[in-house]
Design a protein around this motif. Sequence first.
Motif, mmCIF file in Angstrom:
data_model
loop_
_atom_site.group_PDB
_atom_site.id
_atom_site.type_symbol
_atom_site.label_atom_id
_atom_site.label_comp_id
_atom_site.label_asym_id
_atom_site.label_seq_id
_atom_site.Cartn_x
_atom_site.Cartn_y
_atom_site.Cartn_z
ATOM 1 N N ARG A 1 0.879 -1.169 0.000
ATOM 2 C CA ARG A 1 0.000 0.000 0.000
ATOM 3 C C ARG A 1 0.913 1.213 0.000
ATOM 4 O O ARG A 1 1.762 1.372 0.877
ATOM 5 C CB ARG A 1 -0.894 0.014 1.239
ATOM 6 C CG ARG A 1 -2.065 -0.942 1.096
ATOM 7 C CD ARG A 1 -3.008 -0.942 2.262
ATOM 8 N NE ARG A 1 -3.369 0.387 2.728
ATOM 9 C CZ ARG A 1 -3.782 0.633 3.971
ATOM 10 N NH1 ARG A 1 -3.892 -0.343 4.837
ATOM 11 N NH2 ARG A 1 -4.108 1.846 4.329
ATOM 12 N N ILE A 2 0.735 2.058 -0.986
ATOM 13 C CA ILE A 2 1.564 3.251 -1.133
ATOM 14 C C ILE A 2 0.737 4.460 -0.727
ATOM 15 O O ILE A 2 -0.412 4.609 -1.151
ATOM 16 C CB ILE A 2 2.055 3.420 -2.587
ATOM 17 C CG1 ILE A 2 2.776 2.168 -3.085
ATOM 18 C CG2 ILE A 2 2.943 4.654 -2.729
ATOM 19 C CD1 ILE A 2 4.034 1.818 -2.354
ATOM 20 N N GLY A 3 1.316 5.306 0.099
ATOM 21 C CA GLY A 3 0.674 6.550 0.496
ATOM 22 C C GLY A 3 1.352 7.716 -0.189
ATOM 23 O O GLY A 3 2.561 7.690 -0.421
ATOM 24 N N VAL A 4 0.569 8.719 -0.540
ATOM 25 C CA VAL A 4 1.107 9.927 -1.157
ATOM 26 C C VAL A 4 0.629 11.119 -0.344
ATOM 27 O O VAL A 4 -0.573 11.340 -0.206
ATOM 28 C CB VAL A 4 0.655 10.073 -2.627
ATOM 29 C CG1 VAL A 4 1.212 11.351 -3.234
ATOM 30 C CG2 VAL A 4 1.048 8.858 -3.441
ATOM 31 N N ILE A 5 1.570 11.847 0.202
ATOM 32 C CA ILE A 5 1.257 13.072 0.933
ATOM 33 C C ILE A 5 1.409 14.230 -0.046
ATOM 34 O O ILE A 5 2.475 14.421 -0.618
ATOM 35 C CB ILE A 5 2.202 13.267 2.134
ATOM 36 C CG1 ILE A 5 1.999 12.142 3.151
ATOM 37 C CG2 ILE A 5 1.977 14.635 2.771
ATOM 38 C CD1 ILE A 5 2.979 12.178 4.299
ATOM 39 N N GLU A 6 0.323 14.964 -0.241
ATOM 40 C CA GLU A 6 0.352 16.119 -1.135
ATOM 41 C C GLU A 6 0.366 17.384 -0.287
ATOM 42 O O GLU A 6 -0.469 17.558 0.598
ATOM 43 C CB GLU A 6 -0.863 16.123 -2.050
ATOM 44 C CG GLU A 6 -0.904 14.950 -2.999
ATOM 45 C CD GLU A 6 -2.126 14.976 -3.888
ATOM 46 O OE1 GLU A 6 -2.393 16.030 -4.501
ATOM 47 O OE2 GLU A 6 -2.803 13.938 -3.944
ATOM 48 N N LEU A 7 1.303 18.257 -0.577
ATOM 49 C CA LEU A 7 1.424 19.510 0.162
ATOM 50 C C LEU A 7 0.697 20.641 -0.555
ATOM 51 O O LEU A 7 0.440 20.563 -1.761
ATOM 52 C CB LEU A 7 2.901 19.876 0.321
ATOM 53 C CG LEU A 7 3.787 18.870 1.051
ATOM 54 C CD1 LEU A 7 5.226 19.349 1.062
ATOM 55 C CD2 LEU A 7 3.292 18.643 2.463
ATOM 56 N N ASN A 8 0.404 21.705 0.181
ATOM 57 C CA ASN A 8 -0.200 22.892 -0.415
ATOM 58 C C ASN A 8 0.782 23.608 -1.331
ATOM 59 O O ASN A 8 0.395 24.214 -2.315
ATOM 60 C CB ASN A 8 -0.667 23.862 0.670
ATOM 61 C CG ASN A 8 -1.823 23.296 1.458
ATOM 62 O OD1 ASN A 8 -2.655 22.579 0.917
ATOM 63 N ND2 ASN A 8 -1.874 23.599 2.745
ATOM 64 N N GLY A 9 2.047 23.573 -0.975
ATOM 65 C CA GLY A 9 3.100 24.195 -1.778
ATOM 66 C C GLY A 9 4.219 23.193 -1.998
ATOM 67 O O GLY A 9 4.071 22.003 -1.712
ATOM 68 N N ILE A 10 5.331 23.678 -2.463
ATOM 69 C CA ILE A 10 6.465 22.786 -2.708
ATOM 70 C C ILE A 10 7.312 22.724 -1.443
ATOM 71 O O ILE A 10 7.694 23.743 -0.883
ATOM 72 C CB ILE A 10 7.295 23.280 -3.899
ATOM 73 C CG1 ILE A 10 6.453 23.204 -5.161
ATOM 74 C CG2 ILE A 10 8.558 22.450 -4.057
ATOM 75 C CD1 ILE A 10 7.141 23.693 -6.409
#
Length: 149
Positions: A108-117
């Motif tokens: 299971r792969i998780g991806v954390i997406e940020l508001n910015g870089i």
Amino acid sequence: MYRLSSNATLFLKIFLPVFWITIMAILTMVVWLVEPSKFGGLNMTSLRWAASFTLVVGVVSFFVLTWPLKRVETDGEKVYVSNYFRTAFYRWDQDVEALSEFRFLFFRIGVIELNGIGSFGRKMRFVISPRLMKKFREENPGVLPEAKG
């Protein structure tokens, strides 16, 4: 501190690629440098190019699939993301836009997406430990963004 990523991350990111690339590079060098008579009359041209192709495809695959993996820990307020050489932290409520999950092979792969870089880009992938993730969600409800996917 709660770890959300699996122990397999270190194996997949560092140990497996280093071991596989070392063995394949040595095998490729042997095929190119040893006299053809040592291989019992095999067509050395095909064997040489096959070994070289396998080495290149393997290196590219590891670079694309395993090198971006991160170790992820949290204290409930912040998420700590590490590539085993440096660590960055982000606030769940201010910096993290979304957490998505998907299956890839046995993981299971998780991806954390940020508001910015951030230090590691806008999206950071990690191998989820289902047991540790479930434990954290039970003990700290509402901290993690709802998982997409």
